[in-house]
Motif scaffolding. Structure first.
Motif, PDB file in Angstrom:
ATOM      1  N   VAL A 110     -18.759  -6.909  11.422  1.00 29.95           N
ATOM      2  CA  VAL A 110     -19.056  -5.505  11.679  1.00 29.95           C
ATOM      3  C   VAL A 110     -17.770  -4.698  11.559  1.00 29.95           C
ATOM      4  N   PHE A 111     -17.856  -3.537  10.914  1.00 29.02           N
ATOM      5  CA  PHE A 111     -16.704  -2.675  10.674  1.00 29.02           C
ATOM      6  C   PHE A 111     -16.948  -1.290  11.270  1.00 29.02           C
ATOM      7  N   ASN A 112     -15.890  -0.507  11.361  1.00 33.38           N
ATOM      8  CA  ASN A 112     -15.993   0.828  11.955  1.00 33.38           C
ATOM      9  C   ASN A 112     -16.737   1.816  11.067  1.00 33.38           C
ATOM     10  N   SER A 113     -16.752   1.579   9.761  1.00 29.16           N
ATOM     11  CA  SER A 113     -17.470   2.470   8.845  1.00 29.16           C
ATOM     12  C   SER A 113     -17.641   1.760   7.510  1.00 29.16           C
ATOM     13  N   GLY A 114     -18.509   2.318   6.680  1.00 34.44           N
ATOM     14  CA  GLY A 114     -18.657   1.797   5.343  1.00 34.44           C
ATOM     15  C   GLY A 114     -17.387   1.986   4.533  1.00 34.44           C
ATOM     16  N   TYR A 115     -16.678   3.059   4.802  1.00 32.28           N
ATOM     17  CA  TYR A 115     -15.418   3.304   4.103  1.00 32.28           C
ATOM     18  C   TYR A 115     -14.407   2.218   4.451  1.00 32.28           C
ATOM     19  N   HIS A 116     -14.356   1.840   5.743  1.00 25.37           N
ATOM     20  CA  HIS A 116     -13.481   0.739   6.145  1.00 25.37           C
ATOM     21  C   HIS A 116     -13.856  -0.548   5.408  1.00 25.37           C
ATOM     22  N   ALA A 117     -15.153  -0.811   5.322  1.00 28.08           N
ATOM     23  CA  ALA A 117     -15.599  -2.044   4.664  1.00 28.08           C
ATOM     24  C   ALA A 117     -15.169  -2.077   3.204  1.00 28.08           C
ATOM     25  N   ASN A 118     -15.446  -0.989   2.489  1.00 23.88           N
ATOM     26  CA  ASN A 118     -15.192  -0.990   1.050  1.00 23.88           C
ATOM     27  C   ASN A 118     -13.719  -0.857   0.683  1.00 23.88           C
ATOM     28  N   THR A 119     -12.926  -0.262   1.550  1.00 20.91           N
ATOM     29  CA  THR A 119     -11.495  -0.176   1.266  1.00 20.91           C
ATOM     30  C   THR A 119     -10.741  -1.367   1.848  1.00 20.91           C
ATOM     31  N   GLY A 120     -11.468  -2.298   2.461  1.00 20.11           N
ATOM     32  CA  GLY A 120     -10.826  -3.471   3.036  1.00 20.11           C
ATOM     33  C   GLY A 120     -11.197  -4.780   2.373  1.00 20.11           C
ATOM     34  N   ILE A 121     -12.474  -4.938   2.021  1.00 16.44           N
ATOM     35  CA  ILE A 121     -12.946  -6.223   1.498  1.00 16.44           C
ATOM     36  C   ILE A 121     -12.320  -6.534   0.138  1.00 16.44           C
ATOM     37  N   LEU A 122     -12.411  -5.599  -0.805  1.00 10.58           N
ATOM     38  CA  LEU A 122     -11.880  -5.869  -2.146  1.00 10.58           C
ATOM     39  C   LEU A 122     -10.364  -6.099  -2.147  1.00 10.58           C
ATOM     40  N   PRO A 123      -9.566  -5.268  -1.462  1.00  8.66           N
ATOM     41  CA  PRO A 123      -8.124  -5.542  -1.452  1.00  8.66           C
ATOM     42  C   PRO A 123      -7.771  -6.878  -0.807  1.00  8.66           C
ATOM     43  N   ALA A 124      -8.580  -7.325   0.157  1.00  4.88           N
ATOM     44  CA  ALA A 124      -8.297  -8.607   0.800  1.00  4.88           C
ATOM     45  C   ALA A 124      -8.596  -9.776  -0.137  1.00  4.88           C
ATOM     46  N   LEU A 125      -9.660  -9.660  -0.917  1.00 10.80           N
ATOM     47  CA  LEU A 125     -10.098 -10.793  -1.738  1.00 10.80           C
ATOM     48  C   LEU A 125      -9.495 -10.806  -3.145  1.00 10.80           C
ATOM     49  N   ALA A 126      -9.298  -9.630  -3.722  1.00  5.18           N
ATOM     50  CA  ALA A 126      -8.912  -9.534  -5.130  1.00  5.18           C
ATOM     51  C   ALA A 126      -7.417  -9.277  -5.263  1.00  5.18           C
ATOM     52  N   GLY A 127      -6.720 -10.189  -5.915  1.00 11.39           N
ATOM     53  CA  GLY A 127      -5.285 -10.069  -6.121  1.00 11.39           C
ATOM     54  C   GLY A 127      -4.930  -9.799  -7.572  1.00 11.39           C
ATOM     55  N   ARG A 128      -3.645  -9.930  -7.900  1.00 12.78           N
ATOM     56  CA  ARG A 128      -3.153  -9.536  -9.216  1.00 12.78           C
ATOM     57  C   ARG A 128      -3.641 -10.451 -10.342  1.00 12.78           C
ATOM     58  N   HIS A 129      -4.232 -11.580  -9.999  1.00  4.97           N
ATOM     59  CA  HIS A 129      -4.758 -12.481 -11.028  1.00  4.97           C
ATOM     60  C   HIS A 129      -6.267 -12.315 -11.209  1.00  4.97           C
TER      61      HIS A 129
END
Length: 392
Positions: A110-129
Motif C-alpha cells: 500500500v502506498f500514499n498515492s498512485g503518484y507515489h506508486a508510479n514514480t517509485g516502482i519503475l525506478p526501483a525495478l528498472a536500471g540502466r540495462h
C-alpha cells in the motif's frame, strides 16, 4: 527571485491565458450523492471519480467513525513515522494480505498515492540495462516514473500493439529486462487496453507487464478488481497497480505482485522508504470500502449501461465521443469551445469541466463526463439534451 526568472514566469502565464489554458484552483463545496455545491450552486457532479458513489455513503462512514471512537484509544489520526521506522501499523499488514488474497498474488503493498506508486516502482525495478515501453497516453505519473529511472524509455503509439511489437523485436537481446507499462482504462480517452494482446506480447518477448488499474478497479470485474479480472488475466500480469482514491472513495494506492518483487520494493523504492506512513484511520477505511465494493455488482452494471446509453445518444447528436468505459469524453476540438460549453453546462446545473492541453493533445480539448452509478435516468437525459443543443 531574479528579474529574468520573474519575467519568464509572467510571460508563460500570459501565454497560457491567451491560449485558454490558464488554470486556477476552484473552491470545492459540500457533496451529497451525485450533487455538488459549486460556486454557491447545487450541480450534478460529472467531474468526480467516485464512480460507485461510496464517497456519499453516509451510513457506511458513520458506522466506521463509531468503530474508531470505540477503539483501543491509540492514535488513529496520524502515523508520524515512515513504515520502516514505527509507522507500519498492523492495519497495513491486514490490508496488504487481503489485497494479495483477492488477486491471488503472493504480496501486496500500500502506498500514499498512485503518484507515489508510479514514480517509485519503475525506478526501483528498472536500471540502466533495462528498457521501459509505455503507451503514449499513459498517465503523467507513469511517464515521470520512467524518466526518473535509469532505464531507456520509449513510448509506443496509443493502443498500437503492432508498433509495440516492432519495438520489442528491435530490443530483443539488448536489455536485461523489458517492461511494458500501460493503463487499463485510459483516464482522458475512456478507452481500454487490449490486455490479452499485451499478455501475448509479454510472453513472446519475456517482458514484465505492469498494469495501472486506477480507473479500472471498482468499475470492471465481478469483484471490482479491474480489467485484469474481467479479462480473466490477473495471473498473467506481473504487477497490478490500483488506487483507493477513485472508485473506492478513500486515499492511497496499492500494488500486487510476487513475493520477491515485494521484498525488493520494500528495500529499494524511495517513495515507500522515505514517506511518512498513512494514518491508521485511512487504512481502516480503505479496508472497509475494499470489502464493500467487492459486493457492488449491480452498481457496476448500472454504471457501464449508463455510459453506453449516453455515448450512443451523444454520437447520434453528431459529437465525436471517445472510449468504451464509464469515462465519456466528448470532443470539442479547440479550447475556447470546450470552455464555453462547460460554462453553459454549469449555468444549467451540470458540473463537467473542460479538459485542455497539455493534459490532452492540442486540438482535442473535450468535455470529460465521469459517470457515477447513482445517476438517474433523468440525470442522463438532462445531460444528453444540454449537449445535444450545443451540437446544433
Amino acid at each position: 527571485m531574479t528579474q529574468p526568472l520573474r519575467e519568464s514566469m509572467m510571460a508563460e502565464l500570459s501565454q497560457l491565458m491567451k491560449e485558454g489554458r490558464l488554470r486556477t484552483l476552484p473552491a470545492s463545496g459540500e457533496r451529497k450523492g451525485a450533487w455538488h455545491l459549486h460556486e454557491g450552486r447545487r450541480m450534478l457532479n460529472l467531474s468526480s471519480n467516485d464512480y460507485l458513489g461510496i464517497g456519499s455513503d453516509t451510513e457506511l462512514l458513520d458506522g466506521y467513525l463509531e468503530r474508531c471512537r470505540a477503539g483501543s484509544g491509540e492514535s488513529w489520526m496520524a502515523s508520524t513515522s515512515s513504515r520502516l521506522l514505527v509507522g507500519n501499523h498492523h492495519l497495513y499488514d491486514e490490508l496488504e494480505s487481503r489485497l494479495a488474497a483477492l488477486y491471488g498474488k503472493e504480496g501486496g503493498l500500500v502506498f500514499n498515492s498512485g503518484y507515489h506508486a508510479n514514480t517509485g516502482i519503475l525506478p526501483a525495478l528498472a536500471g540502466r540495462h533495462d528498457l521501459i515501453l509505455s503507451d503514449r497516453l499513459n498517465h503523467a505519473s507513469i511517464i515521470d516514473g520512467a524518466r526518473i529511472s535509469d532505464a531507456k524509455f520509449m513510448r509506443y503509439r496509443h493502443l498500437d500493439y503492432a508498433h509495440l511489437e516492432e519495438l520489442l523485436e528491435a530490443a530483443r537481446g539488448s536489455y536485461r529486462q523489458v517492461f511494458i507499462v500501460t493503463e487499463s482504462v485510459f483516464s482522458m480517452d475512456g478507452d481500454i487496453a487490449d490486455l490479452a494482446r499485451l499478455v501475448e506480447l509479454k510472453r513472446k518477448f519475456d517482458a514484465m507487464l505492469v498494469l495501472d488499474e486506477a480507473h479500472g478497479v471498482g468499475t470492471f470485474g465481478t469483484g471490482g478488481l479491474g480489467v485484469s479480472e474481467s479479462s480473466g488475466l490477473v495471473d498473467s500480469v506481473d504487477i497490478i497497480i490500483g488506487t483507493f482514491g477513485k472508485a473506492f472513495a478513500s486515499t492511497g494506492a496499492y500494488a500486487v505482485m510476487d513475493a520477491l518483487v515485494k521484498e525488493y520494493l520494500v528495500n529499494t523504492m524511495r517513495p515507500l522508504i522515505f514517506t511518512t506512513a498513512l494514518p491508521p484511520m485511512v487504512l481502516g477505511w480503505s479496508a472497509l470500502v475494499l470489502e464493500r465494493q467487492c459486493r457492488m455488482h449491480q452498481e457496476r452494471r448500472v454504471l457501464q449501461h449508463s455510459a453506453a446509453w449516453l455515448r450512443k445518444e451523444l454520437t447520434a447528436s453528431g459529437f465525436e465521443v471517445l472510449g468504451e468505459s464509464h469515462i465519456v469524453p466528448v470532443l470539442m476540438g479547440d479550447n475556447e469551445r470546450a470552455v464555453r460549453v462547460a460554462a453553459d453546462l454549469r449555468r444549467n446545473g451540470v458540473l463537467a469541466l473542460p479538459i485542455r492541453p497539455p493534459t490532452v493533445p492540442r486540438g482535442t480539448a473535450r468535455i470529460r463526463l465521469s459517470l457515477r452509478a447513482d445517476l438517474s435516468a433523468g440525470d442522463l437525459q438532462h445531460v444528453a439534451k444540454l449537449l445535444g443543443r450545443e451540437a446544433l
